[in-house]
Design a protein around this motif. Structure first.
Motif, PDB file in Angstrom:
ATOM      1  N   UNK A 266       0.837  -1.192   0.000  1.00  0.00           N
ATOM      2  CA  UNK A 266       0.000   0.000   0.000  1.00  0.00           C
ATOM      3  C   UNK A 266       0.876   1.247   0.000  1.00  0.00           C
ATOM      4  N   UNK A 267       0.224   2.399  -0.137  1.00  0.00           N
ATOM      5  CA  UNK A 267       0.919   3.678  -0.062  1.00  0.00           C
ATOM      6  C   UNK A 267       0.863   4.459  -1.360  1.00  0.00           C
ATOM      7  N   UNK A 268       1.196   5.737  -1.257  1.00  0.00           N
ATOM      8  CA  UNK A 268       1.288   6.583  -2.455  1.00  0.00           C
ATOM      9  C   UNK A 268       2.399   6.065  -3.359  1.00  0.00           C
ATOM     10  N   UNK A 269       2.175   6.182  -4.679  1.00  0.00           N
ATOM     11  CA  UNK A 269       3.116   5.608  -5.640  1.00  0.00           C
ATOM     12  C   UNK A 269       3.978   6.643  -6.353  1.00  0.00           C
ATOM     13  N   UNK A 270       3.749   7.930  -6.137  1.00  0.00           N
ATOM     14  CA  UNK A 270       4.526   8.962  -6.823  1.00  0.00           C
ATOM     15  C   UNK A 270       5.036   9.966  -5.797  1.00  0.00           C
ATOM     16  N   UNK A 271       6.313  10.299  -5.906  1.00  0.00           N
ATOM     17  CA  UNK A 271       6.887  11.378  -5.119  1.00  0.00           C
ATOM     18  C   UNK A 271       7.367  12.449  -6.084  1.00  0.00           C
ATOM     19  N   UNK A 272       6.776  13.629  -5.978  1.00  0.00           N
ATOM     20  CA  UNK A 272       7.146  14.745  -6.854  1.00  0.00           C
ATOM     21  C   UNK A 272       8.271  15.553  -6.202  1.00  0.00           C
ATOM     22  N   UNK A 273       9.328  15.783  -6.955  1.00  0.00           N
ATOM     23  CA  UNK A 273      10.427  16.584  -6.457  1.00  0.00           C
ATOM     24  C   UNK A 273      10.293  18.039  -6.840  1.00  0.00           C
ATOM     25  N   UNK A 274      10.920  18.917  -6.042  1.00  0.00           N
ATOM     26  CA  UNK A 274      10.862  20.348  -6.332  1.00  0.00           C
ATOM     27  C   UNK A 274      11.601  20.694  -7.621  1.00  0.00           C
ATOM     28  N   UNK A 275      12.492  19.788  -8.051  1.00  0.00           N
ATOM     29  CA  UNK A 275      13.257  20.054  -9.272  1.00  0.00           C
ATOM     30  C   UNK A 275      12.534  19.574 -10.528  1.00  0.00           C
ATOM     31  N   UNK A 276      11.251  19.191 -10.375  1.00  0.00           N
ATOM     32  CA  UNK A 276      10.479  18.761 -11.539  1.00  0.00           C
ATOM     33  C   UNK A 276      10.545  17.278 -11.831  1.00  0.00           C
ATOM     34  N   UNK A 277      11.256  16.514 -11.011  1.00  0.00           N
ATOM     35  CA  UNK A 277      11.326  15.078 -11.213  1.00  0.00           C
ATOM     36  C   UNK A 277      10.186  14.388 -10.460  1.00  0.00           C
TER      37      UNK A 277
END
Length: 457
Positions: free
Chosen positions: A427-438
């Motif tokens: 389980x859990x969120x599958x996307x981590x958005x970075x501040x650098x656009x990644x």
């Protein structure tokens, strides 16, 4: 056999009355409060000491023949499905027994009643466990997830839950009979993984400032389309089925939906097949979220194991059906059903058989399903199962001992099977958005799958 027929016929009206009462009181899994009490009261009136499941519905009782031998488990299921379009569905809940479990439960009661008659245990050895089990239909995943969070259950399916609680400890083999249009059997059925999928966007005014929002419903639509786009990659030999539904699609029309929830299964003929295709399904769902800048939480939970019908028990079912119904040729097909049942979980650790009794008409789980011939579905069914039981436990349980000795279940014990099942959850969120656009994507799959890890974009 005449003793069996006479014992069941003595309780014929009680069986038929039970089928009608349970039909008129449909309840979904882990909510079968009226149905469970009805069955408990009926068993108690027959003189049985029952063990009630703690904190949930269902119960079992054990009959000891007084002679050492194997223990045979016979089951009947309590729950209904949801089909609001059925003319006889409950008007408030949409529940209806267009699965035939009402006939199963009535049959189990008939077996219990017949076994109280004189001489029914003569010549038998070992023990007989009769179980009214909840929650076979794998639905209302959100509700059952909340039960898990509250510590009321550990598994979504009733048989898995009963197994984990020790309610089947000591059992050597098991059978139960589902209701269909003919008496028949097959090689088994596919297993499934249960999925809850939560797309996470950002709410905004749908007319005034949609550019400030992230539409979770559109992300979910992309996910559904992505699954459809990979269906042709599913291998036919694996009997894969994926059939998501939307259970929450937004809260008001003038707001961009911030949260949208789906439920689905990934079904397949083996755990490896389920794992392989579930990884692709998750990739499609995650990619859809990424394409709109949304996030996605995927809760993969063990559903039901593939069912493996024991060949010796299939042969027994065929022999007894044809003896009970002279002139009837019992179809014992080698193919696998693309439906799923938690009887498969029991087949992972012991020999089982899950054949079908006649008496139903219409489409299973559909609005035209009925028990048209309760005599076949319940009364003849009870005689059939009792004849199977007699064959297994007579002559010092020679046949039961042969079945047990020749069986090759895929797991050596309850503990090893449940440990494997527990490893499937993710389980859990599958996307981590970075501040650098990644964005970093988790492509976690079932632990038996080859495709695991993360992918940086």
């Amino acid at each position: 056999m005449q003793n069996i027929i006479g014992a069941v016929e003595k309780h014929r009206q009680q069986i038929l009355d039970a089928e009608r009462w349970i039909w008129a009181h449909p309840e979904t899994g882990y909510k079968e409060f009226e149905t469970s009490k009805y069955m408990e009261d009926a068993f108690a009136a027959l003189g049985y000491d029952i063990v009630r499941a703690e904190g949930i519905t269902g119960f079992y009782t054990v009959i000891d023949t007084g002679k050492p031998g194997p223990e045979v488990l016979i089951l009947g299921e309590l729950d209904a499905i949801i089909c609001p379009g059925h003319p006889e569905a409950n008007k408030q809940t949409g529940a209806v027994h267009s699965c035939g479990h009402n006939a199963q439960a009535a049959t189990l009661l008939g077996i219990a009643a017949a076994l109280r008659e004189p001489h029914m245990l003569d010549g038998l050895c070992g023990r007989i466990r009769l179980c009214a089990v909840p929650a076979e239909e794998l639905l209302e995943i959100d509700y059952r997830t909340e039960l898990k969070k509250a510590g009321k259950i550990k598994y979504l399916g009733g048989k898995s839950e009963f197994l984990s609680r020790g309610y089947f400890d000591g059992v050597d083999l098991a059978f139960m009979v589902h209701t269909s249009n003919v008496y028949a059997s097959n090689g088994g059925s596919v297993g499934c993984l249960a999925k809850q999928i939560i797309y996470k966007g950002k709410a905004a005014h749908a007319g005034g400032s949609p550019h400030d929002g992230i539409n979770a419903l559109y992300a979910a639509n992309c996910g559904l389309n992505a699954i459809n786009a990979i269906r042709e990659t599913f291998r036919e030999k694996d009997q894969i089925r994926v059939h998501p539904i939307v259970t929450e699609g937004g809260v008001m029309v003038n707001a961009i939906p911030a949260t949208v929830t789906l439920e689905s299964y990934v079904r397949g003929k083996s755990f490896d097949a389920i794992a392989h295709e579930n990884a692709k399904v998750n990739r499609a769902l995650i990619g859809a979220a990424l394409s709109l800048g949304a996030n996605i939480e995927i809760l993969d939970a063990p559903g039901y194991a593939p069912l493996y019908n024991d060949k010796n028990l299939v042969a027994l079912a065929k022999e007894c059906a044809e003896q009970l119904m002279p002139g009837y040729t019992f179809p014992a097909r080698a193919g696998y059903s693309s439906g799923s049942t938690d009887m498969g979980d029991l087949s992972c650790i012991m020999p089982v058989v899950h054949p079908y009794a006649g008496g139903a008409i219409g489409t299973s789980h559909g609005a035209d399903y009925y028990i048209a011939d309760p005599e076949a579905a319940c009364v003849t069914n009870a005689k059939w199962q009792l004849l199977m039981l007699k064959r297994l436990l007579e002559n010092d349980a020679a046949l039961a001992r042969q079945v047990i000795a020749e069986a090759k279940p895929p797991f050596p014990s309850k503990e090893s099977y449940l440990a494997f099942v527990d490893s499937l959850a993710c389980s859990g969120d599958r996307i981590t958005y970075g501040e650098d656009g990644t964005a970093t994507i988790r492509l976690d799959a079932m632990k038996t799958a080859a495709e695991q890890g993360s992918l940086a974009i």
